[in-house]
Design an enzyme around this catalytic site. Structure first.
Site, PDB file in Angstrom:
ATOM      1  CG  ASN A  41      -1.831   1.126   1.326  1.00 49.99           C
ATOM      2  OD1 ASN A  41      -1.432   2.258   1.095  1.00 49.99           O
ATOM      3  ND2 ASN A  41      -3.075   0.879   1.675  1.00 49.99           N
ATOM      4  CG  ASP A  52      -3.037   4.651   0.765  1.00 51.81           C
ATOM      5  OD1 ASP A  52      -3.074   4.486  -0.469  1.00 51.81           O
ATOM      6  OD2 ASP A  52      -3.890   4.194   1.553  1.00 51.81           O
ATOM      7  CG  HIS A  53       0.786   6.300   4.790  1.00 47.11           C
ATOM      8  ND1 HIS A  53      -0.142   7.281   5.044  1.00 47.11           N
ATOM      9  CD2 HIS A  53       0.233   5.139   5.207  1.00 47.11           C
ATOM     10  CE1 HIS A  53      -1.206   6.732   5.625  1.00 47.11           C
ATOM     11  NE2 HIS A  53      -0.998   5.430   5.723  1.00 47.11           N
ATOM     12  NE  ARG A  74       8.092  21.303   2.663  1.00 43.99           N
ATOM     13  CZ  ARG A  74       9.395  21.516   2.610  1.00 43.99           C
ATOM     14  NH1 ARG A  74      10.014  21.574   1.461  1.00 43.99           N
ATOM     15  NH2 ARG A  74      10.078  21.670   3.717  1.00 43.99           N
ATOM     16  CG  HIS A  93      -8.141   4.179   1.054  1.00 41.69           C
ATOM     17  ND1 HIS A  93      -8.324   4.027   2.403  1.00 41.69           N
ATOM     18  CD2 HIS A  93      -9.346   4.572   0.559  1.00 41.69           C
ATOM     19  CE1 HIS A  93      -9.584   4.318   2.715  1.00 41.69           C
ATOM     20  NE2 HIS A  93     -10.214   4.665   1.612  1.00 41.69           N
ATOM     21  NE  ARG A 124      -8.459   7.529   4.451  1.00 39.55           N
ATOM     22  CZ  ARG A 124      -9.380   7.233   5.358  1.00 39.55           C
ATOM     23  NH1 ARG A 124     -10.480   7.951   5.455  1.00 39.55           N
ATOM     24  NH2 ARG A 124      -9.201   6.253   6.195  1.00 39.55           N
ATOM     25  NE  ARG A 136      -7.567  11.397   5.490  1.00 38.22           N
ATOM     26  CZ  ARG A 136      -8.089  10.832   6.586  1.00 38.22           C
ATOM     27  NH1 ARG A 136      -7.346  10.053   7.348  1.00 38.22           N
ATOM     28  NH2 ARG A 136      -9.332  11.048   6.919  1.00 38.22           N
ATOM     29  CG  HIS A 137      -3.546   8.904   1.591  1.00 40.33           C
ATOM     30  ND1 HIS A 137      -4.395   8.217   0.765  1.00 40.33           N
ATOM     31  CD2 HIS A 137      -3.809   8.486   2.861  1.00 40.33           C
ATOM     32  CE1 HIS A 137      -5.142   7.422   1.512  1.00 40.33           C
ATOM     33  NE2 HIS A 137      -4.836   7.565   2.785  1.00 40.33           N
ATOM     34  CD  GLU A 146      -7.065  -0.191   0.824  1.00 40.79           C
ATOM     35  OE1 GLU A 146      -7.132   0.881   1.455  1.00 40.79           O
ATOM     36  OE2 GLU A 146      -6.330  -1.115   1.161  1.00 40.79           O
ATOM     37  CB  THR A 177      -5.798   4.499   9.558  1.00 42.89           C
ATOM     38  OG1 THR A 177      -5.676   3.436   8.613  1.00 42.89           O
ATOM     39  CG2 THR A 177      -5.896   3.912  10.966  1.00 42.89           C
ATOM     40  CB  THR A 178      -9.643   1.715   7.224  1.00 49.71           C
ATOM     41  OG1 THR A 178      -9.170   2.426   6.082  1.00 49.71           O
ATOM     42  CG2 THR A 178     -11.027   1.175   6.940  1.00 49.71           C
ATOM     43  CD  GLU A 181      -7.257  -6.250   2.867  1.00 51.19           C
ATOM     44  OE1 GLU A 181      -7.400  -6.111   1.630  1.00 51.19           O
ATOM     45  OE2 GLU A 181      -6.485  -5.561   3.549  1.00 51.19           O
ATOM     46  CG  HIS A 215      -5.513  -1.575   9.091  1.00 52.90           C
ATOM     47  ND1 HIS A 215      -5.061  -0.954  10.224  1.00 52.90           N
ATOM     48  CD2 HIS A 215      -6.016  -0.589   8.305  1.00 52.90           C
ATOM     49  CE1 HIS A 215      -5.303   0.337  10.146  1.00 52.90           C
ATOM     50  NE2 HIS A 215      -5.872   0.591   8.982  1.00 52.90           N
ATOM     51  N   GLY A 216      -2.067  -2.566   9.682  1.00 58.63           N
ATOM     52  CA  GLY A 216      -1.199  -2.459  10.856  1.00 58.63           C
ATOM     53  C   GLY A 216      -0.077  -3.477  10.919  1.00 58.63           C
ATOM     54  N   GLY A 263       1.079  -1.403   4.329  1.00 58.33           N
ATOM     55  CA  GLY A 263       1.520  -0.093   3.872  1.00 58.33           C
ATOM     56  C   GLY A 263       2.286   0.710   4.892  1.00 58.33           C
ATOM     57  CG  HIS A 264       1.633   3.585   8.860  1.00 60.04           C
ATOM     58  ND1 HIS A 264       2.299   3.287  10.026  1.00 60.04           N
ATOM     59  CD2 HIS A 264       1.592   4.931   8.789  1.00 60.04           C
ATOM     60  CE1 HIS A 264       2.621   4.408  10.641  1.00 60.04           C
ATOM     61  NE2 HIS A 264       2.195   5.418   9.904  1.00 60.04           N
TER      62      HIS A 264
HETATM   63  N1  PXP Z   1      -5.985  -3.136   3.845  1.00 60.35           N
HETATM   64  C1  PXP Z   1      -6.944  -2.187   3.863  1.00 60.35           C
HETATM   65  C2  PXP Z   1      -8.302  -2.550   3.393  1.00 60.35           C
HETATM   66  C3  PXP Z   1      -6.646  -0.860   4.264  1.00 60.35           C
HETATM   67  O1  PXP Z   1      -7.626   0.067   4.284  1.00 60.35           O
HETATM   68  C4  PXP Z   1      -5.328  -0.548   4.632  1.00 60.35           C
HETATM   69  C5  PXP Z   1      -4.977   0.865   5.006  1.00 60.35           C
HETATM   70  O2  PXP Z   1      -5.275   1.732   3.960  1.00 60.35           O
HETATM   71  C6  PXP Z   1      -4.365  -1.563   4.587  1.00 60.35           C
HETATM   72  C7  PXP Z   1      -4.722  -2.859   4.213  1.00 60.35           C
HETATM   73  C8  PXP Z   1      -2.935  -1.315   4.948  1.00 60.35           C
HETATM   74  O3  PXP Z   1      -2.843  -0.961   6.294  1.00 60.35           O
HETATM   75  P1  PXP Z   1      -1.472  -0.409   6.853  1.00 60.35           P
HETATM   76  O4  PXP Z   1      -1.169   0.832   6.101  1.00 60.35           O
HETATM   77  O5  PXP Z   1      -1.753  -0.180   8.305  1.00 60.35           O
HETATM   78  O6  PXP Z   1      -0.442  -1.479   6.616  1.00 60.35           O
END
Ligand code: PXP
Length: 254
Positions: A15, A17-18, A26, A51, A53, A57-58, A78, A108-109, A159, A198-199, A220-221
């Site tokens: 992911n 996004d970040h 910036r 994702h 949104r 935001r990203h 997403e 976050t979600t 998921e 996630h996480g 991702g994060h």
């Molecule tokens: N899966 C889904 C459905 C998510 O919404 C996210 C966060 O956007 C992730 C996975 C990845 O989560 P993380 O960035 O915490 O690894």
């Protein structure tokens, strides 16, 4: 390690996004999430997740256009279940769409989709995306009722939200892990392709990767944060290694 059937390779969706979060701080073009996607693939990602949104935001609309143009691996987009996002998904036709719940103020979600309570609202989006040949996934908490609801909606993939498992510690984390294991087994028995995410981090990934029914993890994060210290390719390479190690039969590791 106890080994069950870990023969199938576990796909890694990175992911990005970040990378866009940092770029947007910036308001310029650097760092480019599309460039990060290319590096992620070189480092072992099997797919890219982004994702879009509602508040942008990203990830931005142009990122989705560029990703669909240049990516040689599947894009998992997403989105929230809204008409705007449906229109965007139908225009770009990513490989997959993961429908997620979205609250404007959340960082976050925070939790899974209420597939059970929102059947009538979600059905339209699942059907339209499916009709366009997009593989629909529903992001849900590891609960039987939600899996039954996902099955009833006709989405081929779910998921499981691993955020709670990652946030908890000790026995409570083990209990949540068991819920994810059971949900993975139950979902697969319903014929659903099972993903999780996630996480997840280097510390939390192995027990999840060992769940034999899971086909894909989306991360991702942690990876983008770790890339500050070790670079994106090294960080993704290490995640790939930990996932593969968790999946290898014991004898291969002896
Ligand atoms: N899966 C889904 C459905 C998510 O919404 C996210 C966060 O956007 C992730 C996975 C990845 O989560 P993380 O960035 O915490 O690894």
């Amino acid at each position: 390690m106890t080994s069950t059937n870990h023969s199938k390779k576990l796909r890694l969706g990175v992911n990005i996004d970040h990378v866009a979060t940092i770029r947007n701080a910036r308001g310029i073009r650097h760092p480019d999430p599309v460039r990060a996607a290319g590096l992620a693939v070189r480092a072992g990602a099997d797919g890219i997740t982004a994702h879009l949104r509602e508040d942008r935001r990203h990830i931005a609309d142009e990122d989705i256009a560029s990703l669909t143009d240049v990516l040689a691996v599947p894009l998992n987009l997403e989105v929230a279940a809204t008409d705007e996002m449906l229109e965007i998904a139908l225009r770009h036709k990513p490989h997959a769409c993961c429908i997620v719940p979205e609250k404007r103020q959340e960082l976050t979600t925070e939790g899974g989709l209420d597939a059970a309570g929102q059947h009538n609202r979600l059905k339209h989006y699942v059907d339209e995306l499916g009709r366009a040949g997009i593989r629909v996934s529903l992001f849900i908490d590891p609960e039987k009722t939600q899996l039954d609801a996902a099955r009833a909606l006709g989405a081929p993939v779910t998921e499981l939200h691993t955020g709670k498992y990652c946030d908890l510690v000790g026995e409570a984390r083990q209990e949540e892990l068991e819920r994810i294991r059971e949900a993975s087994r139950y979902g697969a028995s319903l014929g659903l392709e099972m993903h999780a995410g996630h996480g997840l981090s280097f510390e939390t990934v192995a027990p999840i990767a060992q769940i034999p029914e899971l086909a894909e993890l989306n991360i991702g994060h942690f990876l983008i944060g770790e890339a500050i210290f070790h670079g994106l390719e090294v960080s993704i390479g290490e995640m790939r290694r930990l996932m593969d190690e968790a999946r290898s039969p014991d004898e291969e590791k002896a």
